[in-house]
Scaffold this motif. Sequence first.
Motif, PDB file in Angstrom:
ATOM      1  N   GLU A 122       0.874  -1.166   0.000  1.00  0.00           N
ATOM      2  CA  GLU A 122       0.000   0.000   0.000  1.00  0.00           C
ATOM      3  C   GLU A 122       0.914   1.219   0.000  1.00  0.00           C
ATOM      4  O   GLU A 122       1.372   1.637   1.060  1.00  0.00           O
ATOM      5  CB  GLU A 122      -0.901   0.008   1.237  1.00  0.00           C
ATOM      6  CG  GLU A 122      -1.877  -1.142   1.293  1.00  0.00           C
ATOM      7  CD  GLU A 122      -2.697  -1.163   2.585  1.00  0.00           C
ATOM      8  OE1 GLU A 122      -2.420  -0.356   3.506  1.00  0.00           O
ATOM      9  OE2 GLU A 122      -3.608  -2.001   2.659  1.00  0.00           O
ATOM     10  N   GLY A 123       1.232   1.712  -1.169  1.00  0.00           N
ATOM     11  CA  GLY A 123       2.183   2.816  -1.262  1.00  0.00           C
ATOM     12  C   GLY A 123       3.553   2.362  -0.780  1.00  0.00           C
ATOM     13  O   GLY A 123       4.103   1.383  -1.271  1.00  0.00           O
ATOM     14  N   THR A 124       4.091   3.049   0.230  1.00  0.00           N
ATOM     15  CA  THR A 124       5.410   2.691   0.765  1.00  0.00           C
ATOM     16  C   THR A 124       5.322   1.700   1.920  1.00  0.00           C
ATOM     17  O   THR A 124       6.330   1.376   2.531  1.00  0.00           O
ATOM     18  CB  THR A 124       6.160   3.941   1.247  1.00  0.00           C
ATOM     19  OG1 THR A 124       5.428   4.551   2.313  1.00  0.00           O
ATOM     20  CG2 THR A 124       6.355   4.935   0.110  1.00  0.00           C
ATOM     21  N   ARG A 125       4.124   1.222   2.205  1.00  0.00           N
ATOM     22  CA  ARG A 125       3.960   0.247   3.287  1.00  0.00           C
ATOM     23  C   ARG A 125       3.845  -1.168   2.738  1.00  0.00           C
ATOM     24  O   ARG A 125       3.202  -1.399   1.721  1.00  0.00           O
ATOM     25  CB  ARG A 125       2.711   0.554   4.111  1.00  0.00           C
ATOM     26  CG  ARG A 125       2.825   1.790   4.943  1.00  0.00           C
ATOM     27  CD  ARG A 125       1.640   1.962   5.832  1.00  0.00           C
ATOM     28  NE  ARG A 125       0.428   1.496   5.155  1.00  0.00           N
ATOM     29  CZ  ARG A 125      -0.779   1.894   5.456  1.00  0.00           C
ATOM     30  NH1 ARG A 125      -0.977   2.737   6.422  1.00  0.00           N
ATOM     31  NH2 ARG A 125      -1.831   1.437   4.812  1.00  0.00           N
ATOM     32  N   ALA A 126       4.476  -2.071   3.468  1.00  0.00           N
ATOM     33  CA  ALA A 126       4.316  -3.496   3.194  1.00  0.00           C
ATOM     34  C   ALA A 126       3.365  -4.029   4.256  1.00  0.00           C
ATOM     35  O   ALA A 126       3.564  -3.806   5.448  1.00  0.00           O
ATOM     36  CB  ALA A 126       5.651  -4.220   3.265  1.00  0.00           C
ATOM     37  N   VAL A 127       2.307  -4.701   3.830  1.00  0.00           N
ATOM     38  CA  VAL A 127       1.364  -5.327   4.750  1.00  0.00           C
ATOM     39  C   VAL A 127       1.615  -6.822   4.658  1.00  0.00           C
ATOM     40  O   VAL A 127       1.343  -7.449   3.628  1.00  0.00           O
ATOM     41  CB  VAL A 127      -0.098  -4.979   4.401  1.00  0.00           C
ATOM     42  CG1 VAL A 127      -1.051  -5.633   5.385  1.00  0.00           C
ATOM     43  CG2 VAL A 127      -0.298  -3.463   4.359  1.00  0.00           C
ATOM     44  N   LEU A 128       2.156  -7.374   5.738  1.00  0.00           N
ATOM     45  CA  LEU A 128       2.586  -8.765   5.759  1.00  0.00           C
ATOM     46  C   LEU A 128       1.621  -9.576   6.611  1.00  0.00           C
ATOM     47  O   LEU A 128       1.139  -9.102   7.637  1.00  0.00           O
ATOM     48  CB  LEU A 128       4.001  -8.831   6.309  1.00  0.00           C
ATOM     49  CG  LEU A 128       4.934  -7.966   5.450  1.00  0.00           C
ATOM     50  CD1 LEU A 128       5.658  -6.965   6.292  1.00  0.00           C
ATOM     51  CD2 LEU A 128       5.845  -8.817   4.644  1.00  0.00           C
TER      52      LEU A 128
END
Length: 146
Positions: A122-128
């Motif tokens: 999500e943009g510069t975020r990694a959702v793990l």
Amino acid sequence: MGMVEELWQAGEMPLRDGLYRPDDTGLALHVDGPGAYHPDAGQPIPFRIGGPFDVAQAIQEQGVDEADTYFESPLPDGSGWMSGGGGGMGNIGYLARLDADRRLRWVAVMFRSNPFVRVRYEGTRAVLTNDWGNRLQLDLESPALG
């Protein structure tokens, strides 16, 4: 080549919670992960980065384990890769950021997070997401995770 990079190339990781870099520096990680049958399973995973620690001492005292990779995913901006998986008896999770040539930038080892099985961006975020459906969000532009 440092100890952390040698371990990574051998498919291993240190067994102490921490954020490890190829130059053998490390930052403590504080991660509390609910168990598979815990009422909070499927919830966000708390993740706090602490201060530096002695990586050589941590490896000597805590040992190492195999790093079982569950995914490698290219970053949307093409700057590298995220890798995730686990180890131990199913309780250990790891996340790693690799550069565009798949060289290690950092590996985060979390003793109670369980293995990570997928990532979305999500943009510069990694959702793990781990194997229990718990989620961990990391800002990949954070100075500690860059």
